[in-house]
Write an enzyme that holds these catalytic residues in place. Sequence first.
Site, short mmCIF file in Angstrom:
data_model
loop_
_atom_site.label_atom_id
_atom_site.label_comp_id
_atom_site.label_asym_id
_atom_site.label_seq_id
_atom_site.Cartn_x
_atom_site.Cartn_y
_atom_site.Cartn_z
N HIS A 404 0.99 9.47 8.92
CA HIS A 404 1.60 9.42 7.64
C HIS A 404 0.67 8.73 6.77
O HIS A 404 -0.09 7.91 6.98
CB HIS A 404 2.67 8.20 7.72
CG HIS A 404 3.40 7.99 6.31
ND1 HIS A 404 4.50 8.58 5.89
CD2 HIS A 404 3.07 7.04 5.13
CE1 HIS A 404 4.75 8.07 4.81
NE2 HIS A 404 4.12 7.23 4.33
N GLY A 405 0.52 9.31 5.55
CA GLY A 405 -0.62 9.23 4.69
C GLY A 405 0.00 8.61 3.38
O GLY A 405 1.27 9.02 2.79
N SER A 406 -0.69 7.79 2.28
CA SER A 406 -0.17 7.29 1.11
C SER A 406 -1.47 6.68 0.57
O SER A 406 -2.66 6.67 0.99
CB SER A 406 0.74 6.11 1.46
OG SER A 406 1.38 5.93 0.35
N GLY A 413 2.62 -2.73 0.10
CA GLY A 413 3.82 -2.66 0.35
C GLY A 413 4.60 -2.07 1.47
O GLY A 413 5.30 -2.46 2.12
N ARG A 420 9.75 2.70 4.02
CA ARG A 420 11.25 2.78 3.59
C ARG A 420 11.65 4.04 3.17
O ARG A 420 11.05 4.87 2.69
CB ARG A 420 11.20 1.61 2.28
CG ARG A 420 10.90 0.30 2.88
CD ARG A 420 10.09 -0.40 1.62
NE ARG A 420 8.89 -0.21 1.61
CZ ARG A 420 8.08 -0.21 0.48
NH1 ARG A 420 8.60 -0.80 -0.49
NH2 ARG A 420 6.96 0.05 0.58
N SER A 446 -0.97 14.88 6.57
CA SER A 446 -0.68 13.43 5.91
C SER A 446 -1.94 12.92 5.13
O SER A 446 -1.76 12.15 3.95
CB SER A 446 -0.68 12.78 7.04
OG SER A 446 0.62 12.97 7.50
N GLU A 534 6.94 19.18 9.83
CA GLU A 534 7.23 18.02 9.17
C GLU A 534 8.41 17.48 9.96
O GLU A 534 9.37 18.01 10.53
CB GLU A 534 7.77 18.31 7.80
CG GLU A 534 7.03 18.85 6.86
CD GLU A 534 6.72 18.19 5.53
OE1 GLU A 534 7.23 17.09 5.26
OE2 GLU A 534 6.57 18.99 4.85
#
Length: 559
Positions: A404-406, A413, A420, A446, A534
């Site tokens: 998971h990438g962000s 957060g 979330r 990701s 995915e």
Amino acid sequence: MAPRRQRSGSGRRVLNEAKKVDNGNKATEDDSPPGKKMRTCQRKGPMAGGKDADRTKDNRDSVKTLLLKGKAPVDPECAAKLGKAHVYCEGDDVYDVMLNQTNLQFNNNKYYLIQLLEDDAQRNFSVWMRWGRVGKTGQHSLVTCSGDLNKAKEIFQKKFLDKTKNNWEDRENFEKVPGKYDMLQMDYAASTQDESKTKEEETLKPESQLDLRVQELLKLICNVQTMEEMMIEMKYDTKRAPLGKLTVAQIKAGYQSLKKIEDCIRAGQHGRALVEACNEFYTRIPHDFGLSIPPVIRTEKELSDKVKLLEALGDIEIALKLVKSERQGLEHPLDQHYRNLHCALRPLDHESNEFKVISQYLQSTHAPTHKDYTMTLLDVFEVEKEGEKEAFREDLPNRMLLWHGSRLSNWVGILSHGLRVAPPEAPITGYMFGKGIYFADMSSKSANYCFASRLKNTGLLLLSEVALGQCNELLEANPKAQGLLRGKHSTKGMGKMAPSPAHFITLNGSTVPLGPASDTGILNPEGYTLNYNEFIVYSPNQVRMRYLLKIQFNFLQLW
């Protein structure tokens, strides 16, 4: 107290006072009808809203430290009172308001700031007003009221009523009036501090007790300037609505406006209804487009980008509350930030088996179509989020370690609240398989969501243990995928390429789909086929964060 209606004589008095601006110049307000040009007054010396004052500043200069006295900072453009006065408060009533109005039809995208100020040295009051196009310094007026607090309140309340058609004392029940300004709801509990004071406090603190690698990680994810720069790139106006000041309710209102836009797009309504919905969104969530006309949000891609903006805003609100809290005590600020995450981060030895497996997983699942960069693994942190282990669905089979990438701005957060699902008020458009938590078995898929660049080439990737259970396999995107589960536990979007099961291994009870990727033979006969898999779950208790990777992105030369 209720604002009194101005009689004609009183109105002349207020107008005369309004001429007493801090530089001795007159200022005209943008009260002209939509679509008509505002008259420009002749002035001596620099114009209040002239070329120099009204020029949009370079993005690099837009991050300001606000000097805070009380609950709200004095507008930094109010040179006559900056450092000499504070925003007047009575209990929880803060006499500070930012108004915003966007009207795409007439290229209006403007703000109006009103502050009631009290001098620090003596009980003298004044009302500061500044207005103009979003992103511009605009014009201003400083009305001096000497020691007459009631007069200052009257001017403040009347201006608020004139601009919004709402009474100041009834602002808790504020209702937007067509053609008038909207009020931005600000969180006065979340305050920025004087940077020099913060640095002074840090020098007085004892040394951090954290591992140096954890300290560097916290500096990376708690960098307020990086957060502001990222939001500016997304066209959010950090001047009109400073980060950390928008309330949760204001962000929720932004989602509600996007939902209206989604309804218009789906119904094929590209006329007045869509324009009004966009006006409402830009009014609630200020954007800086310079002199350009604010664009109508017409496509699902454009809508998705605005959803991501609000998601980032929500994470930044969380981050700033954590970063700005608990300055007192004998703890180093980084140690306080770490404690407030409620998430253990333990650096892995680079010679450990876990580190080597994760490094192999990272490199072997770099997708062949993502050729513009390579990744170097700098550090790996074992993650233990408070409460996740107890809540995790151990009973579900098919547990995989997935990517998971962000953006960097989102990680406080994520680490403090976990991954979330989007809120109910968010539009479903923009989520390929509905409102869920998205993962990949290809690292670079990701990594693309880190939005790294040549200038900012450090990013973070998360490996989570995901309890997939029985997957509902789909060949194409479907925003209503959650409703299609029919007793299954997750959705899997089937890709053309994926790691071969022949290379899978197990690490701490989870399947690790090591690469390289190979052709799966998947083909969607009815349209576009996904390049890569995915994986989507719709409940946070199917996710347990396990490893956080610090990555250096090495972008290849274009020539």
